[in-house]
Design a protein around this motif. Sequence first.
Motif, mmCIF file in Angstrom:
data_model
loop_
_atom_site.group_PDB
_atom_site.id
_atom_site.type_symbol
_atom_site.label_atom_id
_atom_site.label_comp_id
_atom_site.label_asym_id
_atom_site.label_seq_id
_atom_site.Cartn_x
_atom_site.Cartn_y
_atom_site.Cartn_z
ATOM 1 N N SER A 137 24.726 55.877 71.542
ATOM 2 C CA SER A 137 25.001 54.948 72.599
ATOM 3 C C SER A 137 23.875 53.783 72.666
ATOM 4 C CB SER A 137 24.890 55.548 74.051
ATOM 5 O OG SER A 137 25.722 56.649 74.524
ATOM 6 N N SER A 172 33.325 58.949 68.907
ATOM 7 C CA SER A 172 32.212 57.878 68.697
ATOM 8 C C SER A 172 32.736 56.920 67.880
ATOM 9 C CB SER A 172 30.839 58.304 68.749
ATOM 10 O OG SER A 172 30.494 59.179 69.898
ATOM 11 N N TYR A 202 22.234 60.561 72.281
ATOM 12 C CA TYR A 202 22.430 59.336 73.162
ATOM 13 C C TYR A 202 21.806 58.201 72.612
ATOM 14 C CZ TYR A 202 25.559 61.384 76.569
ATOM 15 O OH TYR A 202 26.865 62.012 76.824
ATOM 16 N N ALA A 227 29.332 52.616 76.485
ATOM 17 C CA ALA A 227 28.451 52.557 75.849
ATOM 18 C C ALA A 227 28.824 51.255 74.482
ATOM 19 C CB ALA A 227 28.005 53.659 74.825
ATOM 20 N N SER A 263 28.627 47.889 76.346
ATOM 21 C CA SER A 263 27.591 47.643 77.425
ATOM 22 C C SER A 263 26.970 46.339 77.238
ATOM 23 C CB SER A 263 26.375 48.766 76.793
ATOM 24 O OG SER A 263 25.989 48.395 75.415
ATOM 25 N N ALA A 294 32.296 57.293 75.469
ATOM 26 C CA ALA A 294 31.817 56.103 74.513
ATOM 27 C C ALA A 294 32.492 54.956 74.902
ATOM 28 C CB ALA A 294 32.383 56.577 72.976
#
Length: 439
Positions: free
Chosen positions: A259, A164, A255, A33, A36, A30
């Motif tokens: 994410s 997460s 996802y 992400a 990112s 995680a």
Amino acid sequence: MTTPHITADVRRKVSLASAIGNFVEWFDSAAYAVMSATIAALFFPEYDKSAALLATWAIFAGGFIARPLGAAFFGRYGDRLGRNRMLALTILTMSGATFLIGILPTYASWGMAAPILLFLLRCAQGFSTGGEYTGASAFIVEYAPEGRRARFAAAVPVTVGLASVAGSGVGFLLTSTLSAGALESWGWRVPFLLAAPLGLIGLYLRSKVEDTPVFRSLEKHDEVESAPLREAVRRNGRQIATLFGYSITNAIGYYLMSSYMIAYMSEELSYTKSESQITNVVSMLAYSVACLFAARASDRFGRRPMLIVACAGFVLLPLPAFWLMGSGLAGAMIGTSMLAMLVSVIGTSNVPALVEMFPAKVRASGSAIGYTAAYVLFGGTAPFVATGLVSASGSAIAPAFYMIVIAIVSLIVVLTSFKETRNLRLDRVTDTPEPAARA
């Protein structure tokens, strides 16, 4: 073949080891992400904003390229040498690769070598993840009491959700307290550097638990399969295809929810990074709590009914959910939580089902192939496809239509191909549908 008696104390230790080890694995995953948008600016500074984000998601998807190799390697490893040894190796690989990302120089220091090395380390993460989820599922379900497998195995999806939450919580703390300069200088590295101590804790806990009674029984009766990967493909093709067919919705749903939404909310819906992070925390908490209730329902009603409910939900609810996301922060929290709860329904039945579908001798290999293929082709590419769809169509709700189409495919697969697995024996060595022994 019979399995030894398992005490409640042993099951508690198994739950703790599986939960913490799985938490470590998915917190590491995680972290990428969560950071990112910052990574896009640091590793692809010569691209415009949209192209840099696409390149970052392409590297995210690139980590999934190694998953089939990891699934084949760790699946075979788990069926031949044991579930616990396999899980120890996956956590070492993931933690090491994630820590190295945390100390990786950026484009400003190393030029194109930086994104290339980032891609290779993502591949190492993907290699590890290829064996972790299905391996942890087999490990915990093979210890589970009859009639409560989904509830016992809920530790796997719940800790994915909590990982997460922790990753997003760290991201929220960093983005809300650090200046832009501090975040780009060192703050983005913090979630990755946490991998080393967390990995050591997970490894220690897993080393304190014996391998599963099912695998020990296979060893005792000299029934360990010498070529489990080949045998799984040859004898269990239907199960592999079925698992793939409904796991694609599980993969895309998870996802996009975990994410993609952070970047989607900030880049497409103009929320602040902090608002995006806190919304992700809320949705993942909703997911984690919902898993506990969905698992109880799965044990009561069966895997097939719950998979049908989840797939039908993904056909009906994405459009309302995406509309809510654009209506304000409260709506965004409700919309993302709707999708999160759907993922909890499909995930909590998928964990026991992917174990129950396969005979003991090829369980790690067969489940890893079907599940990982879905995540490679659809999960890893979901953020990239969603970003591309929004860019090409100019519509912020374009990803919802993608989810709906995939969910229709999965619903057809479950209705036509999935056979109820709730009462199958876990210690069976063939596909003979032996019912589970009741205590």
